[in-house]
Design a protein around this motif. Structure first.
Motif, PDB file in Angstrom:
ATOM      1  N   TRP A   1       0.453  -1.116  -0.219  1.00 58.46           N
ATOM      2  CA  TRP A   1       0.043  -0.084  -0.096  1.00 58.46           C
ATOM      3  C   TRP A   1       0.801   0.925  -0.058  1.00 58.46           C
ATOM      4  O   TRP A   1       0.407   2.379  -0.746  1.00 58.46           O
ATOM      5  CB  TRP A   1      -0.771  -0.118   1.289  1.00 58.46           C
TER       6      TRP A   1
ATOM      7  N   LEU B   1       1.887   1.733  -3.624  1.00 59.95           N
ATOM      8  CA  LEU B   1       1.115   2.116  -4.843  1.00 59.95           C
ATOM      9  C   LEU B   1       0.528   3.243  -3.968  1.00 59.95           C
ATOM     10  O   LEU B   1       0.612   4.857  -5.095  1.00 59.95           O
ATOM     11  CB  LEU B   1      -0.665   1.214  -4.054  1.00 59.95           C
ATOM     12  N   ALA B   2       0.194   3.839  -2.497  1.00 58.08           N
ATOM     13  CA  ALA B   2       0.308   5.544  -2.237  1.00 58.08           C
ATOM     14  C   ALA B   2       1.471   6.073  -3.172  1.00 58.08           C
ATOM     15  O   ALA B   2       0.856   8.116  -3.734  1.00 58.08           O
ATOM     16  CB  ALA B   2       0.531   6.103  -1.100  1.00 58.08           C
ATOM     17  N   ARG B   3       2.882   6.260  -2.636  1.00 63.08           N
ATOM     18  CA  ARG B   3       3.813   6.856  -3.394  1.00 63.08           C
ATOM     19  C   ARG B   3       3.274   7.635  -5.200  1.00 63.08           C
ATOM     20  O   ARG B   3       4.181   8.102  -6.166  1.00 63.08           O
ATOM     21  CB  ARG B   3       5.078   6.145  -2.826  1.00 63.08           C
ATOM     22  N   ARG B   4       3.428   5.728  -5.435  1.00 62.47           N
ATOM     23  CA  ARG B   4       3.546   5.959  -7.162  1.00 62.47           C
ATOM     24  C   ARG B   4       2.130   6.835  -7.387  1.00 62.47           C
ATOM     25  O   ARG B   4       2.261   7.489  -8.687  1.00 62.47           O
ATOM     26  CB  ARG B   4       3.329   4.416  -7.659  1.00 62.47           C
ATOM     27  N   THR B   5       0.612   6.678  -6.488  1.00 61.67           N
ATOM     28  CA  THR B   5      -0.309   8.017  -6.986  1.00 61.67           C
ATOM     29  C   THR B   5      -0.157   8.863  -6.801  1.00 61.67           C
ATOM     30  O   THR B   5      -0.368   9.666  -7.884  1.00 61.67           O
ATOM     31  CB  THR B   5      -1.440   7.052  -5.777  1.00 61.67           C
ATOM     32  N   ARG B   6       0.503   9.533  -5.286  1.00 61.47           N
ATOM     33  CA  ARG B   6       1.091  10.445  -5.667  1.00 61.47           C
ATOM     34  C   ARG B   6       2.402  10.864  -6.504  1.00 61.47           C
ATOM     35  O   ARG B   6       1.790  12.580  -6.695  1.00 61.47           O
ATOM     36  CB  ARG B   6       1.604  10.819  -4.425  1.00 61.47           C
TER      37      ARG B   6
ATOM     38  N   ALA C   1       1.987   9.708  -9.533  1.00 63.62           N
ATOM     39  CA  ALA C   1       1.677  10.078 -10.530  1.00 63.62           C
ATOM     40  C   ALA C   1       1.216  11.074 -11.509  1.00 63.62           C
ATOM     41  O   ALA C   1       0.543  11.582 -12.251  1.00 63.62           O
ATOM     42  CB  ALA C   1       0.732   8.768 -11.582  1.00 63.62           C
ATOM     43  N   ARG C   2       0.134  11.468  -9.590  1.00 59.38           N
ATOM     44  CA  ARG C   2      -0.615  12.918  -9.572  1.00 59.38           C
ATOM     45  C   ARG C   2       0.235  14.270 -10.159  1.00 59.38           C
ATOM     46  O   ARG C   2      -0.759  15.212  -9.923  1.00 59.38           O
ATOM     47  CB  ARG C   2      -1.834  13.013  -8.482  1.00 59.38           C
TER      48      ARG C   2
END
Length: 72
Positions: A16, A19-24, A26-27
């Motif tokens: 998690w 995934l959270a780091r990658r999502t941040r 990417a945004r």
């Protein structure tokens, strides 16, 4: 909790976090961004100040009349 189940829980937590780091990333989120609650607080303070400047005397009179009617 057994060693196998705790290891699985740790693996899930690390997944998690990745995934959270990658999502941040990417945004395009940045750490220095001003949080929304700060902006809401500042805008609310600005509105209260503007109302106080524009209608302070009238609001004070309305409040005084309301208190006078409530107290015996």
């Amino acid at each position: 909790m057994t060693r196998a189940s705790s290891r699985t829980a740790r693996e899930r937590l690390s997944l998690w976090a990745v995934l959270a780091r990658r999502t941040r990333a990417a945004r395009g989120d940045e750490r220095g961004d001003v949080p929304g609650w700060v902006l809401v607080t500042l805008m609310t303070a600005g509105l209260v100040t503007a109302l106080w400047i524009l209608a302070g005397d009238t609001l004070s009179d309305v409040f005084s009349e309301a208190i006078k009617n409530v107290t015996p």
